[in-house]
Write a protein that holds these residues in place. Structure first.
Motif, short mmCIF file in Angstrom:
data_model
loop_
_atom_site.label_atom_id
_atom_site.label_comp_id
_atom_site.label_asym_id
_atom_site.label_seq_id
_atom_site.Cartn_x
_atom_site.Cartn_y
_atom_site.Cartn_z
N GLU A 66 0.61 -1.51 0.07
CA GLU A 66 -0.33 0.46 -0.22
C GLU A 66 0.93 1.08 -0.11
N VAL A 67 2.55 1.19 -0.02
CA VAL A 67 2.96 2.01 0.00
C VAL A 67 3.80 1.86 -0.82
N GLU A 68 4.57 3.63 -1.86
CA GLU A 68 5.08 3.39 -2.94
C GLU A 68 6.67 2.68 -2.06
N GLY A 69 7.15 2.62 -1.15
CA GLY A 69 8.24 2.40 -0.68
C GLY A 69 9.17 2.34 0.32
N LEU A 70 10.34 2.31 0.63
CA LEU A 70 10.52 2.28 2.04
C LEU A 70 11.95 3.09 1.80
N MET A 71 11.72 3.71 3.02
CA MET A 71 13.46 3.93 2.53
C MET A 71 14.25 4.65 3.98
N MET A 72 15.99 4.10 3.47
CA MET A 72 16.47 4.36 5.16
C MET A 72 17.79 5.54 4.36
N ARG A 73 18.49 5.52 5.54
CA ARG A 73 19.31 6.36 5.80
C ARG A 73 20.59 5.28 5.77
N TRP A 74 21.44 5.67 4.84
CA TRP A 74 23.13 4.59 5.10
C TRP A 74 24.33 5.76 4.08
N GLU A 75 25.01 5.72 6.60
CA GLU A 75 26.10 6.76 6.34
C GLU A 75 27.11 6.50 5.71
N PRO A 138 2.64 10.88 4.09
CA PRO A 138 2.59 11.40 3.36
C PRO A 138 3.79 11.56 1.71
N THR A 139 4.79 12.30 1.88
CA THR A 139 5.48 12.69 1.25
C THR A 139 6.72 12.25 0.99
N LEU A 140 7.50 12.01 -0.06
CA LEU A 140 8.71 11.54 -0.35
C LEU A 140 9.81 12.87 0.47
N ASP A 141 9.32 14.61 0.05
CA ASP A 141 10.17 15.28 0.67
C ASP A 141 9.54 15.12 2.62
N ARG A 145 13.30 14.67 4.36
CA ARG A 145 12.92 15.64 5.65
C ARG A 145 13.41 14.83 7.72
N HIS A 146 12.62 14.03 6.89
CA HIS A 146 12.75 12.86 8.43
C HIS A 146 14.24 12.27 8.85
N LEU A 147 14.40 11.82 7.38
CA LEU A 147 15.94 11.43 8.16
C LEU A 147 17.00 11.95 7.80
N GLY A 148 16.86 13.76 7.73
CA GLY A 148 17.84 14.90 7.48
C GLY A 148 18.58 15.14 6.52
#
Length: 149
Positions: A66-75, A138-141, A145-148
């Motif tokens: 139900e979501v477009e995708g998942l994202m994570m930070r990789w520092e 709700p949006t990519l932005d 922003r949440h992931l910095g």
């Protein structure tokens, strides 16, 4: 000397196991032919009581489809097949945002905002390296922003 004692102990254990199996074999079988007891009727009236949905709708999270995708930070630098992955546009090699999309593709986004597909990674790699989902955006932005980024 030790071999005889070990053989005797093993034989005694076998006899004890056979006795236990014989004991269970002699137990009467449960009576499965008797009908089950009728459930008690609700006290407030006849009919079937409706159970509310659990968990409530406001506590449910969307499924992966139900979501477009998942994202994570990789520092740290991203190493794929023994090679450090660099952004083809700016040469950045660390501080990625890794996207796992609904169509099972993996995309990388560098700090400068360049997006590039990474065909050597798959959703299984993403699932092994990502933590649990902690926010839905709700949006990519909002997610970036949440992931910095």
């Amino acid at each position: 000397m030790f071999r005889r004692r070990a053989d005797r102990e093993f034989h005694d254990a076998q006899l004890a196991g056979q006795a236990m199996l014989q004991m269970h074999a002699n137990w009467p079988a449960p009576d499965l032919t008797a009908p089950a007891a009728e459930p008690a009727a609700p006290a407030h009236g006849g009919g079937i009581e409706e159970v509310p949905d659990f968990p409530p709708p406001d506590l449910r999270v969307p499924s992966r489809h139900e979501v477009e995708g998942l994202m994570m930070r990789w520092e740290q630098p991203l190493v794929v097949d023994g090679e450090v992955r660099e952004c083809p546009q700016c040469g950045a090699y660390r501080d990625w945002i890794v996207f796992s999309m609904r169509d099972d593709t993996i995309w990388l986004r560098c700090r400068a905002g360049h997006n590039t597909a990474e065909p050597r990674l798959d959703p299984a790699w993403y699932n092994r390296n990502s933590g649990p989902v902690d926010h839905f955006h709700p949006t990519l932005d909002d997610g970036l922003r949440h992931l910095g980024h």
